[in-house]
Design a protein around this motif. Structure first.
Motif, PDB file in Angstrom:
ATOM      1  N   MET A   1      -4.432  40.700  32.241  1.00  0.00           N
ATOM      2  CA  MET A   1      -3.846  39.413  31.912  1.00  0.00           C
ATOM      3  C   MET A   1      -4.135  38.395  33.028  1.00  0.00           C
ATOM      4  SD  MET A   1       0.230  40.161  32.670  1.00  0.00           S
ATOM      5  CE  MET A   1       0.712  38.462  32.452  1.00  0.00           C
ATOM      6  N   PHE A   2      -4.102  37.121  32.650  1.00  0.00           N
ATOM      7  CA  PHE A   2      -4.304  36.067  33.645  1.00  0.00           C
ATOM      8  C   PHE A   2      -2.974  35.354  33.880  1.00  0.00           C
ATOM      9  CE2 PHE A   2      -8.488  36.916  32.045  1.00  0.00           C
ATOM     10  CZ  PHE A   2      -9.265  36.876  33.186  1.00  0.00           C
ATOM     11  N   VAL A   3      -2.569  35.273  35.145  1.00  0.00           N
ATOM     12  CA  VAL A   3      -1.309  34.587  35.444  1.00  0.00           C
ATOM     13  C   VAL A   3      -1.599  33.322  36.244  1.00  0.00           C
ATOM     14  CG1 VAL A   3       0.022  36.751  35.468  1.00  0.00           C
ATOM     15  CG2 VAL A   3      -0.867  35.829  37.610  1.00  0.00           C
ATOM     16  N   ASN A   4      -0.652  32.427  36.178  1.00  0.00           N
ATOM     17  CA  ASN A   4      -0.692  31.224  36.995  1.00  0.00           C
ATOM     18  C   ASN A   4      -0.392  31.642  38.444  1.00  0.00           C
ATOM     19  OD1 ASN A   4       0.261  28.974  38.461  1.00  0.00           O
ATOM     20  ND2 ASN A   4       0.677  27.901  36.533  1.00  0.00           N
ATOM     21  N   PRO A   5      -1.274  31.280  39.390  1.00  0.00           N
ATOM     22  CA  PRO A   5      -1.039  31.697  40.783  1.00  0.00           C
ATOM     23  C   PRO A   5       0.343  31.284  41.305  1.00  0.00           C
ATOM     24  CG  PRO A   5      -3.268  30.849  40.570  1.00  0.00           C
ATOM     25  CD  PRO A   5      -2.570  30.587  39.247  1.00  0.00           C
ATOM     26  N   ALA A   6       0.851  30.124  40.870  1.00  0.00           N
ATOM     27  CA  ALA A   6       2.163  29.666  41.352  1.00  0.00           C
ATOM     28  C   ALA A   6       3.268  30.610  40.868  1.00  0.00           C
ATOM     29  CB  ALA A   6       2.429  28.236  40.880  1.00  0.00           C
ATOM     30  N   GLU A   7       3.138  31.076  39.635  1.00  0.00           N
ATOM     31  CA  GLU A   7       4.134  32.021  39.096  1.00  0.00           C
ATOM     32  C   GLU A   7       4.062  33.341  39.874  1.00  0.00           C
ATOM     33  OE1 GLU A   7       3.425  33.346  35.098  1.00  0.00           O
ATOM     34  OE2 GLU A   7       5.049  34.832  35.230  1.00  0.00           O
ATOM     35  N   TRP A   8       2.837  33.776  40.104  1.00  0.00           N
ATOM     36  CA  TRP A   8       2.648  35.041  40.823  1.00  0.00           C
ATOM     37  C   TRP A   8       3.180  34.942  42.258  1.00  0.00           C
ATOM     38  CZ3 TRP A   8       2.636  39.660  39.445  1.00  0.00           C
ATOM     39  CH2 TRP A   8       2.042  40.696  40.174  1.00  0.00           C
ATOM     40  N   HIS A   9       2.980  33.769  42.866  1.00  0.00           N
ATOM     41  CA  HIS A   9       3.491  33.522  44.210  1.00  0.00           C
ATOM     42  C   HIS A   9       5.011  33.643  44.234  1.00  0.00           C
ATOM     43  CE1 HIS A   9       4.521  31.293  47.892  1.00  0.00           C
ATOM     44  NE2 HIS A   9       3.292  31.582  48.312  1.00  0.00           N
ATOM     45  N   GLU A  10       5.646  33.114  43.204  1.00  0.00           N
ATOM     46  CA  GLU A  10       7.112  33.141  43.138  1.00  0.00           C
ATOM     47  C   GLU A  10       7.625  34.587  43.021  1.00  0.00           C
ATOM     48  OE1 GLU A  10      10.408  31.362  40.127  1.00  0.00           O
ATOM     49  OE2 GLU A  10       8.545  30.208  40.317  1.00  0.00           O
TER      50      GLU A  10
ATOM     51  N   GLY B   1      -7.063  31.123  35.910  1.00  0.00           N
ATOM     52  CA  GLY B   1      -5.882  31.873  36.359  1.00  0.00           C
ATOM     53  C   GLY B   1      -6.281  33.143  37.078  1.00  0.00           C
ATOM     54  N   LEU B   2      -5.270  33.850  37.554  1.00  0.00           N
ATOM     55  CA  LEU B   2      -5.488  35.035  38.386  1.00  0.00           C
ATOM     56  C   LEU B   2      -5.349  36.287  37.534  1.00  0.00           C
ATOM     57  CD1 LEU B   2      -5.858  35.927  41.366  1.00  0.00           C
ATOM     58  CD2 LEU B   2      -3.359  35.947  41.522  1.00  0.00           C
ATOM     59  N   GLU B   3      -6.356  37.154  37.613  1.00  0.00           N
ATOM     60  CA  GLU B   3      -6.308  38.380  36.808  1.00  0.00           C
ATOM     61  C   GLU B   3      -5.450  39.439  37.497  1.00  0.00           C
ATOM     62  OE1 GLU B   3     -10.122  39.906  35.713  1.00  0.00           O
ATOM     63  OE2 GLU B   3      -9.261  41.107  34.081  1.00  0.00           O
ATOM     64  N   ILE B   4      -4.409  39.864  36.828  1.00  0.00           N
ATOM     65  CA  ILE B   4      -3.493  40.904  37.339  1.00  0.00           C
ATOM     66  C   ILE B   4      -3.334  41.921  36.211  1.00  0.00           C
ATOM     67  CG2 ILE B   4      -1.097  41.347  38.069  1.00  0.00           C
ATOM     68  CD1 ILE B   4      -2.459  39.660  40.140  1.00  0.00           C
ATOM     69  N   SER B   5      -3.280  43.196  36.546  1.00  0.00           N
ATOM     70  CA  SER B   5      -3.102  44.177  35.462  1.00  0.00           C
ATOM     71  C   SER B   5      -1.696  44.034  34.868  1.00  0.00           C
ATOM     72  CB  SER B   5      -3.319  45.600  35.982  1.00  0.00           C
ATOM     73  OG  SER B   5      -2.191  46.032  36.700  1.00  0.00           O
ATOM     74  N   ASP B   6      -1.590  44.289  33.572  1.00  0.00           N
ATOM     75  CA  ASP B   6      -0.287  44.212  32.883  1.00  0.00           C
ATOM     76  C   ASP B   6       0.747  45.072  33.609  1.00  0.00           C
ATOM     77  OD1 ASP B   6      -1.975  42.960  31.139  1.00  0.00           O
ATOM     78  OD2 ASP B   6      -1.174  43.941  29.339  1.00  0.00           O
ATOM     79  N   GLU B   7       0.282  46.246  34.018  1.00  0.00           N
ATOM     80  CA  GLU B   7       1.173  47.217  34.656  1.00  0.00           C
ATOM     81  C   GLU B   7       1.757  46.655  35.955  1.00  0.00           C
ATOM     82  OE1 GLU B   7      -1.026  50.725  35.541  1.00  0.00           O
ATOM     83  OE2 GLU B   7       0.689  51.673  36.539  1.00  0.00           O
TER      84      GLU B   7
END
Lengths: 337, 337
Positions: free
Chosen positions: A1-10, A320-326
């Motif tokens: 999945m691709f997440v917004n870096p700002a969300e991931w930072h939070e 966006g930033l690719e992060i595994s779902d898991e």
């Protein structure tokens, strides 16, 4: 999945505020992880955070350190990290180095009582963003043999330089050995590794990835890589008061010891020699000179150090930033979301 | 033949006083050549002196430069060498770096308008003799290609660190490519060179030494060696105001241009962090730790950077300096003896 870096930072920040790290410091940990993720160096990014968190929970890292200048000369500063997160201690070190470089031309900060530094170029980029040149070193537990040795004698000992540029900063952030991650991947895929990368546990050359993981790495370029590794050990450990050589314990995997990592950060201000724009113009002219060289094939790409990582940044900004779902679910649940 | 180093020093000094170099400066040139000869790096030693001498005679090197501090910050010093011999300019630079490091903790000196530096570790050893750590860089004309390039894009760009030790100083003084001298020797002997050392003139990989000499070198360890080369170019040339990239002319072979070489010299005082004897004790403990590691065979020798050169010094102290009869006679006749 691709997440917004700002969300991931939070989310990454909350992983640390929920174990007693002050908000601002937790944000620094997330910053460092995001820099690595966004620049395509995921091995040094948010994948490391659960270990840092567990080490705090188990009392191995101090979440609220009193970082203290021990000696102040004023351009060689000795900093006691009070066993804080390196992301906090070395951010402070980089700040001091930059401030003093602005004032005096150059400043070196030697830290000890710190922890796993992760991506050296994160700290270097913070310095380069201010128009300064950074030079950073960090030793690691011994994983690397040398000529004549049948056991590891030195760490993978990363060394890093960051230089302000026009289109992108020039960044070299390298270990003095092949990456263990690549050997792990080869072992998982049942593939061989190139000759000259590793020895087996008995100190014999091997191209078997599994045997290499049980054995030890070899330095890049023989005595030259080994020599750079020795230099890194001197600056980051012998000089700082950090643990050195075979006494170094693993700052991630070893839960029996606090690692007392040592690091070395230098900042240098080119504008003390020529106008900042003149320096950046010279850097850019040099980049263009190299990149416009005769190519080995029409579609060849002559890359500059740091250029691939810059392209990754542009890609993440777009999609966006690719992060595994898991991982996404795991980190969210850690922070109670 | 074996000569007394002091006698050889006197002859080498006279080679320069007889072409207008002041006695003290001529002695510095001889010092540098002798350091290389005595440490077993003859390629950077007295063999170079006739070229320096001819360049002075042909007006390409200023025998009586007015070396001048252009900017003084006070720990980043910009030094105009006034086209003097590097052995004079960089000796001054090393002196300034050491004095300021004693005072402030660290000092960097960026020189320009200088000439062929020869052995970087000569200047580094002068700094290490005072209990300080040295870090030195110097770019060269482009001889080295990189991935995707079919022409040289970067110099062999040596980088050097010297660190005070107990039995011997730790010295790493390395180019970012295989030595051209080794390729010349292989070509003379009609032997092949290892894969990965060089490309032919069309940018194709070659193990033919003669084709390599007509072509270009490859950096050590791929993008890592190339990256270090870029860093050296930035510190020693882009930052100092020296010539960079493809504009660099050969400081020995090119008689049409003054080279405007740039160099970078840093000195750092460990005694600002811990007592000098504690630092040297830590260095020695580390040396012993590495050298006492498990060996790959009973007669294996685990060397430390700088140890071979130190052994050569001991050998020369015992039996004198080996110089060819021809060179001895040639240099003697140059100085009218």
């Amino acid at each position: 999945m691709f997440v917004n870096p700002a969300e991931w930072h939070e989310i990454c920040t909350k992983m640390f505020t929920t174990v007693g790290v002050p908000e601002e410091d937790a944000g620094l940990v997330a910053d460092t992880a995001l820099t690595a993720d966004i620049r395509g160096v995921a091995s040094h990014g948010s994948v490391r955070l659960p270990v840092y968190r567990e080490r705090i929970q188990r009392g191995l890292i101090n979440p609220t350190p009193s970082i203290r200048i021990v000696n102040d000369c004023p351009t060689l500063v000795h900093l006691d990290g009070d066993n804080g997160l390196a992301q906090v201690v070395d951010n402070k070190a980089a700040q001091i180095a930059a401030e003093r470089a602005n004032k005096y031309g150059v400043c070196c900060v030697a830290t000890y009582n710190t922890n796993h530094m992760a991506l050296l170029s994160h700290y270097g980029l913070k310095i380069a963003e201010q128009g300064l040149i950074a030079y950073i070193m960090c030793n690691t537990p011994p994983f690397v043999a040398t000529m004549g040795a049948a056991e590891p004698v030195i760490g993978t000992n990363p060394i890093c330089w960051c230089i302000p540029g026009k289109e992108f900063p020039i960044v070299l952030d390298m270990a003095i050995s092949p990456a263990r991650g690549k050997i792990k991947n080869a072992a998982a895929a049942g593939k061989p590794i190139p000759e000259g990368w590793a020895l087996d546990k008995n100190g014999r050359p091997t191209t078997d990835a599994a045997a290499a993981l049980e054995g030890m790495l070899l330095p890049i370029a023989g005595h030259k890589g080994y020599g750079i590794g020795v230099v890194v050990e001197v600056f980051s450990a012998l000089l700082t008061g950090g643990k050195y050589g075979k006494n170094v314990t693993h700052p991630l995997d070893d839960y029996d010891h606090k690692p007392n990592c040592g690091n070395f950060i230098m900042a240098l201000d080119p504008s003390k020699i020529m106008a900042e724009e003149d320096f950046v113009r010279r850097v850019d002219d040099y980049v263009q000179m190299v990149k416009s060289s005769k190519k080995s094939s029409p579609d060849a790409d002559i890359l500059f150090p740091g250029e691939l990582e810059h392209r990754n940044e542009l890609l993440v900004a777009e999609r966006g930033l690719e992060i595994s779902d898991e991982t996404y679910q795991q980190y969210k649940s850690m922070v109670g979301q």
